[in-house]
Design a protein around this motif. Structure first.
Motif, PDB file in Angstrom:
ATOM      1  N   VAL A 163       0.857  -1.099   0.039  1.00 12.05           N
ATOM      2  CA  VAL A 163      -0.137   0.008  -0.097  1.00 12.05           C
ATOM      3  C   VAL A 163       0.852   1.281   0.096  1.00 12.05           C
ATOM      4  N   LEU A 164       1.892   1.495   0.694  1.00 11.17           N
ATOM      5  CA  LEU A 164       2.570   2.442   0.809  1.00 11.17           C
ATOM      6  C   LEU A 164       3.494   2.734  -0.372  1.00 11.17           C
ATOM      7  N   ARG A 165       4.102   1.600  -0.958  1.00  7.65           N
ATOM      8  CA  ARG A 165       4.700   1.767  -1.902  1.00  7.65           C
ATOM      9  C   ARG A 165       4.103   2.602  -3.069  1.00  7.65           C
ATOM     10  N   GLU A 166       2.529   2.177  -3.441  1.00  5.76           N
ATOM     11  CA  GLU A 166       2.040   2.422  -4.402  1.00  5.76           C
ATOM     12  C   GLU A 166       1.421   4.019  -4.010  1.00  5.76           C
ATOM     13  N   TRP A 167       1.117   4.142  -2.914  1.00  4.84           N
ATOM     14  CA  TRP A 167       0.638   5.539  -2.598  1.00  4.84           C
ATOM     15  C   TRP A 167       1.919   6.478  -2.848  1.00  4.84           C
ATOM     16  N   LEU A 168       3.046   6.214  -2.256  1.00  2.00           N
ATOM     17  CA  LEU A 168       4.159   7.149  -2.520  1.00  2.00           C
ATOM     18  C   LEU A 168       4.590   7.252  -4.040  1.00  2.00           C
ATOM     19  N   LYS A 169       4.384   6.342  -4.905  1.00  2.00           N
ATOM     20  CA  LYS A 169       4.519   6.348  -6.063  1.00  2.00           C
ATOM     21  C   LYS A 169       3.639   7.323  -6.752  1.00  2.00           C
ATOM     22  N   ASN A 170       2.416   7.146  -6.520  1.00  2.00           N
ATOM     23  CA  ASN A 170       1.279   8.000  -7.215  1.00  2.00           C
ATOM     24  C   ASN A 170       1.679   9.508  -6.527  1.00  2.00           C
ATOM     25  N   ALA A 171       1.956   9.685  -5.158  1.00  2.71           N
ATOM     26  CA  ALA A 171       1.893  10.802  -4.686  1.00  2.71           C
ATOM     27  C   ALA A 171       3.212  11.793  -5.376  1.00  2.71           C
ATOM     28  N   GLU A 172       4.217  10.984  -5.414  1.00  2.00           N
ATOM     29  CA  GLU A 172       5.381  11.698  -6.229  1.00  2.00           C
ATOM     30  C   GLU A 172       5.293  11.910  -7.570  1.00  2.00           C
ATOM     31  N   ALA A 173       4.727  11.087  -8.189  1.00  2.00           N
ATOM     32  CA  ALA A 173       4.314  11.390  -9.776  1.00  2.00           C
ATOM     33  C   ALA A 173       3.476  12.679  -9.789  1.00  2.00           C
ATOM     34  N   ALA A 174       2.424  12.754  -8.894  1.00  2.00           N
ATOM     35  CA  ALA A 174       1.507  13.817  -8.896  1.00  2.00           C
ATOM     36  C   ALA A 174       2.189  15.086  -8.695  1.00  2.00           C
ATOM     37  N   HIS A 175       3.201  14.872  -7.819  1.00  2.00           N
ATOM     38  CA  HIS A 175       3.880  16.441  -7.394  1.00  2.00           C
ATOM     39  C   HIS A 175       5.228  16.351  -7.944  1.00  2.00           C
ATOM     40  N   ALA A 176       5.898  15.582  -8.773  1.00  3.48           N
ATOM     41  CA  ALA A 176       7.088  15.445  -9.462  1.00  3.48           C
ATOM     42  C   ALA A 176       8.341  15.707  -8.341  1.00  3.48           C
ATOM     43  N   ILE A 177       7.969  14.905  -7.285  1.00  8.30           N
ATOM     44  CA  ILE A 177       9.265  14.492  -6.361  1.00  8.30           C
ATOM     45  C   ILE A 177      10.404  13.722  -6.874  1.00  8.30           C
ATOM     46  N   ASP A 178      11.432  14.153  -6.879  1.00  5.97           N
ATOM     47  CA  ASP A 178      12.551  13.306  -7.540  1.00  5.97           C
ATOM     48  C   ASP A 178      13.323  12.874  -6.510  1.00  5.97           C
TER      49      ASP A 178
END
Length: 241
Positions: free
Chosen positions: A226-241
């Protein structure tokens, strides 16, 4: 290096099984303990800088700022973080405080929900990271209050005692009433730290320990997914490198 600030209220209610996933994603973890440092630490916190902010649980109420004054400063920090639009994760008390900051209610349940029991996902919950949990499947519940899914958020999950168990705002905000972060292999500090609470609720710590052993491996795997997918989505949405 990316950073995460985790607001922690009780030493053993930490990031648990989420910690290695955050490290895997390249986050430097910083804990902030307002119970030790007081409201000034929250007032001085730069909530805009960390790429991720997490608000953890505690055996106190989200409406108890008259008893625990740092909660007022914590609510202000959460409101500021929400305004920033950056990723924010709340667990148990943390989710309740986010709900309050967004205009939702937090109120007592008829009785505590403590133990390993089923969680059910809504249609929206099944479409997001929580689908890794299963529908229904067992998670750890440990709360006596319940949040109301706040205005502008989407309800993701429920249990039979508690009709509001998770909510999201886009990809950047996730509130979980249940404890997906707990490492079942480290349940003993919870049983000791909450001994009075368990006794008052007539919950058997021996049974909780046995449940943790029975469900531990599956919960660890599902929670980290769950955390992996949420982080992946959140980072993609907010362009976190």
């Amino acid at each position: 290096m990316k950073s995460v600030v985790a607001i922690r209220h009780v030493d053993f209610e930490d990031l648990g099984i989420f910690e290695p996933i955050l490290e895997e994603f390249g986050y430097r973890i910083r804990y902030l303990d307002p119970g030790l440092l007081g409201p000034d630490a929250l007032e001085a916190l730069d909530v805009d800088s960390p790429e991720l902010m997490v608000v953890l649980g505690a055996p106190i109420g989200a409406n108890d700022e008259a008893l625990y004054p740092f909660l007022g400063a914590e609510l202000d920090a959460i409101r500021h973080r929400l305004e920033s639009g950056k990723p924010l994760l709340g667990i148990c008390l943390g989710a309740q405080l986010i709900a309050r900051a967004m205009g939702g209610r937090v109120f007592p349940m008829p009785e505590m929900e403590v133990g390993f029991s089923d969680l059910y996902l809504t249609r929206e919950g099944l479409e997001g990271p929580l689908h890794h949990i299963g529908n229904p499947d067992v998670v750890l519940h440990w709360h006596g209050d319940m949040f109301e899914t706040p205005p502008g958020a989407t309800r993701l999950a429920y249990s039979h005692p508690c009709s509001h168990q998770a909510f999201a705002v886009g990809e950047q905000v996730l509130g979980l009433q249940f404890h997906l972060e707990v490492d079942p292999a480290r349940i003993e500090p919870w049983l000791i730290g909450h001994a009075a609470e368990l006794a008052a609720a007539e919950v058997d710590p021996v049974e909780l320990r046995e449940q943790a052993q029975r469900h531990g491996a599956s919960l660890r795997e599902r929670g980290q997914r769950v955390l992996r997918e949420w982080l992946k989505n959140a980072e993609a949405a907010h362009a976190i490198d």
